[in-house]
Design a protein around this motif. Structure first.
Motif, short mmCIF file in Angstrom:
data_model
loop_
_atom_site.label_atom_id
_atom_site.label_comp_id
_atom_site.label_asym_id
_atom_site.label_seq_id
_atom_site.Cartn_x
_atom_site.Cartn_y
_atom_site.Cartn_z
N SER A 156 -1.69 9.61 1.64
CA SER A 156 -2.93 10.19 2.16
C SER A 156 -2.89 11.71 2.31
O SER A 156 -2.02 12.26 2.98
CB SER A 156 -3.22 9.58 3.54
OG SER A 156 -4.42 10.13 4.03
N GLY A 157 -3.83 12.39 1.64
CA GLY A 157 -3.92 13.85 1.77
C GLY A 157 -3.20 14.60 0.67
O GLY A 157 -3.37 15.81 0.53
N ARG A 158 -2.38 13.92 -0.12
CA ARG A 158 -1.62 14.61 -1.18
C ARG A 158 -1.46 13.67 -2.36
O ARG A 158 -1.23 12.47 -2.16
CB ARG A 158 -0.25 15.01 -0.62
CG ARG A 158 0.76 15.40 -1.66
CD ARG A 158 1.85 16.26 -1.04
NE ARG A 158 2.93 15.52 -0.38
CZ ARG A 158 3.90 14.87 -1.04
NH1 ARG A 158 3.90 14.82 -2.36
NH2 ARG A 158 4.85 14.27 -0.37
N GLU A 166 1.13 4.82 0.33
CA GLU A 166 0.22 5.77 1.00
C GLU A 166 0.73 7.20 0.98
O GLU A 166 1.78 7.50 1.56
CB GLU A 166 0.04 5.31 2.45
CG GLU A 166 -0.76 6.24 3.35
CD GLU A 166 -2.24 6.29 3.00
OE1 GLU A 166 -2.56 6.85 1.94
OE2 GLU A 166 -3.05 5.77 3.80
N TYR A 174 0.85 -1.19 0.00
CA TYR A 174 0.00 0.00 0.00
C TYR A 174 0.88 1.24 0.00
O TYR A 174 1.51 1.56 1.00
CB TYR A 174 -0.89 -0.01 1.24
CG TYR A 174 -2.08 0.94 1.20
CD1 TYR A 174 -1.91 2.29 0.91
CD2 TYR A 174 -3.36 0.49 1.47
CE1 TYR A 174 -2.99 3.16 0.87
CE2 TYR A 174 -4.45 1.35 1.45
CZ TYR A 174 -4.25 2.68 1.15
OH TYR A 174 -5.33 3.54 1.13
N GLY A 193 -3.05 5.20 -2.58
CA GLY A 193 -4.02 6.13 -2.02
C GLY A 193 -3.36 7.45 -1.72
O GLY A 193 -2.22 7.50 -1.23
N GLY A 194 -4.08 8.56 -2.02
CA GLY A 194 -3.56 9.88 -1.69
C GLY A 194 -3.99 10.93 -2.68
O GLY A 194 -3.53 10.92 -3.84
N GLY A 195 -4.91 11.81 -2.24
CA GLY A 195 -5.23 13.00 -3.00
C GLY A 195 -5.94 12.79 -4.32
O GLY A 195 -5.99 13.72 -5.13
N VAL A 196 -6.50 11.61 -4.56
CA VAL A 196 -7.24 11.41 -5.82
C VAL A 196 -8.62 12.04 -5.64
O VAL A 196 -9.43 11.57 -4.84
CB VAL A 196 -7.36 9.92 -6.18
CG1 VAL A 196 -8.21 9.75 -7.44
CG2 VAL A 196 -5.98 9.30 -6.37
N VAL A 253 -7.24 3.91 -4.35
CA VAL A 253 -8.08 4.13 -3.17
C VAL A 253 -8.41 5.62 -3.06
O VAL A 253 -7.52 6.46 -3.10
CB VAL A 253 -7.34 3.68 -1.87
CG1 VAL A 253 -8.26 3.84 -0.66
CG2 VAL A 253 -6.83 2.25 -2.00
N VAL A 254 -9.69 5.92 -2.93
CA VAL A 254 -10.15 7.31 -2.83
C VAL A 254 -10.81 7.52 -1.47
O VAL A 254 -11.78 6.83 -1.14
CB VAL A 254 -11.14 7.63 -3.97
CG1 VAL A 254 -11.68 9.06 -3.83
CG2 VAL A 254 -10.47 7.43 -5.33
N GLY A 255 -10.26 8.44 -0.68
CA GLY A 255 -10.75 8.65 0.68
C GLY A 255 -11.32 10.04 0.90
O GLY A 255 -12.53 10.27 0.74
N ASN A 256 -10.44 10.99 1.21
CA ASN A 256 -10.88 12.35 1.58
C ASN A 256 -11.85 12.98 0.60
O ASN A 256 -12.77 13.69 1.02
CB ASN A 256 -9.65 13.28 1.67
CG ASN A 256 -8.95 13.13 3.01
OD1 ASN A 256 -9.57 13.28 4.05
ND2 ASN A 256 -7.67 12.80 2.97
C1 1GP Z 1 -6.08 7.10 2.88
O1 1GP Z 1 -4.95 6.15 1.00
C2 1GP Z 1 -6.17 6.64 1.45
O2 1GP Z 1 -5.62 6.08 3.68
C3 1GP Z 1 -6.76 7.67 0.53
O3 1GP Z 1 -6.09 8.89 0.59
O4 1GP Z 1 -7.79 10.30 1.71
O5 1GP Z 1 -5.97 11.34 0.32
O6 1GP Z 1 -7.83 10.05 -0.75
P1 1GP Z 1 -6.96 10.23 0.46
#
Ligand code: 1GP
Length: 238
Positions: A169-171, A167, A165, A193-196, A213-216
């Motif tokens: 996250s946030g950028r 990571e 993974y 994962g990160g900033g998508v 992976v799409v989070g924020n």
């Molecule tokens: C967070 O990897 C994930 O653990 C997704 O990242 O929240 O930046 O999309 P974002």
């Protein structure tokens, strides 16, 4: 064994939404996420995750058919009823506590009850020093390309983990580096994962990683987040 055919449910995952039990999501957005055509919903967060808010989110997701996995970072959130359980091991953490220490403590406590057939480890490599998980684990995020690729190989070849993974996250991260890490794998899947947050970023990430992976963005720009599903699915790996 090719990366597309490793054990576990994630062999066919191209797109995943990650939902944080500690954040508020409206019924409307949750429904759109669950019906979006994403391959799975991953439930997890770095802080503020409790048994109660995890049960609550799981029960809301269960109104839909989308597969749902728990990314279990603490015993606090060890909630039964998920399809699968993913256990992060932060490979570039400052202390062994985050690589195997806390995991061993959890297994000492709950090992007899754990759904082992539905449980897999993820080898995290955290590359954004601003990420909450980086601060928490003291991850050494300033890695050269060779070092990041070495972590990917270590996870894939030495530890035989099914998931690496990457990571940020946030950028939004360095997609060249992500691609290099993926190319080093022989059986693991590379999660990115990160900033998508929109279709364009989703396409770039989908060219580099097996699974995006799409989070924020789900919370910050729901429309952009939802557009990432089709974008990822229509993109081939480079
Ligand atoms: C967070 O990897 C994930 O653990 C997704 O990242 O929240 O930046 O999309 P974002």
């Amino acid at each position: 064994m090719s990366p597309e055919h490793n054990e576990g449910p994630f062999g066919s995952w191209r797109h995943v939404f990650k939902l944080d039990p500690d954040r508020t999501i409206t019924d409307e957005v949750l429904e759109a996420v669950c019906l979006s055509g994403t391959d799975a919903v991953l439930v997890g967060g770095t802080t503020g995750v409790t048994y109660d808010n995890t049960v609550d989110l799981l029960s809301r997701i269960r109104r839909f058919e989308v597969p749902c996995a728990l990314e279990a970072s603490s015993t606090e959130a060890a909630v039964p009823g998920f399809d699968w359980y993913l256990i992060p091991m932060v490979l570039n953490a400052a202390s062994a506590e985050w690589v195997a220490g806390r995991q061993a403590e959890a297994i000492a406590q709950y090992g007899s009850f754990m759904p082992w057939d539905a449980t897999w480890a993820e080898g995290y490599v955290i590359l954004n020093d601003g990420a909450e998980a980086a601060r928490l684990t003291g991850a050494r995020t300033e890695l050269t390309e060779a070092e990041a690729v070495a972590y990917a190989r270590l996870a894939d070849r030495l530890m035989r983990l099914p998931v690496v993974y990457c990571e940020y996250s946030g950028r939004f991260g360095d997609m060249r580096l992500v691609r290099r890490m993926r190319e080093a794998l022989t059986q693991a899947r590379l999660f990115y994962g990160g900033g998508v947050a929109d279709a364009g970023q989703a396409r770039l990430a989908a060219e580099a990683a097996h699974t995006v992976v799409v989070g924020n963005a789900v919370y910050d720009h729901p429309a952009g987040a939802l557009a990432t599903v089709t974008a990822v699915k229509q993109t081939a790996l480079l």
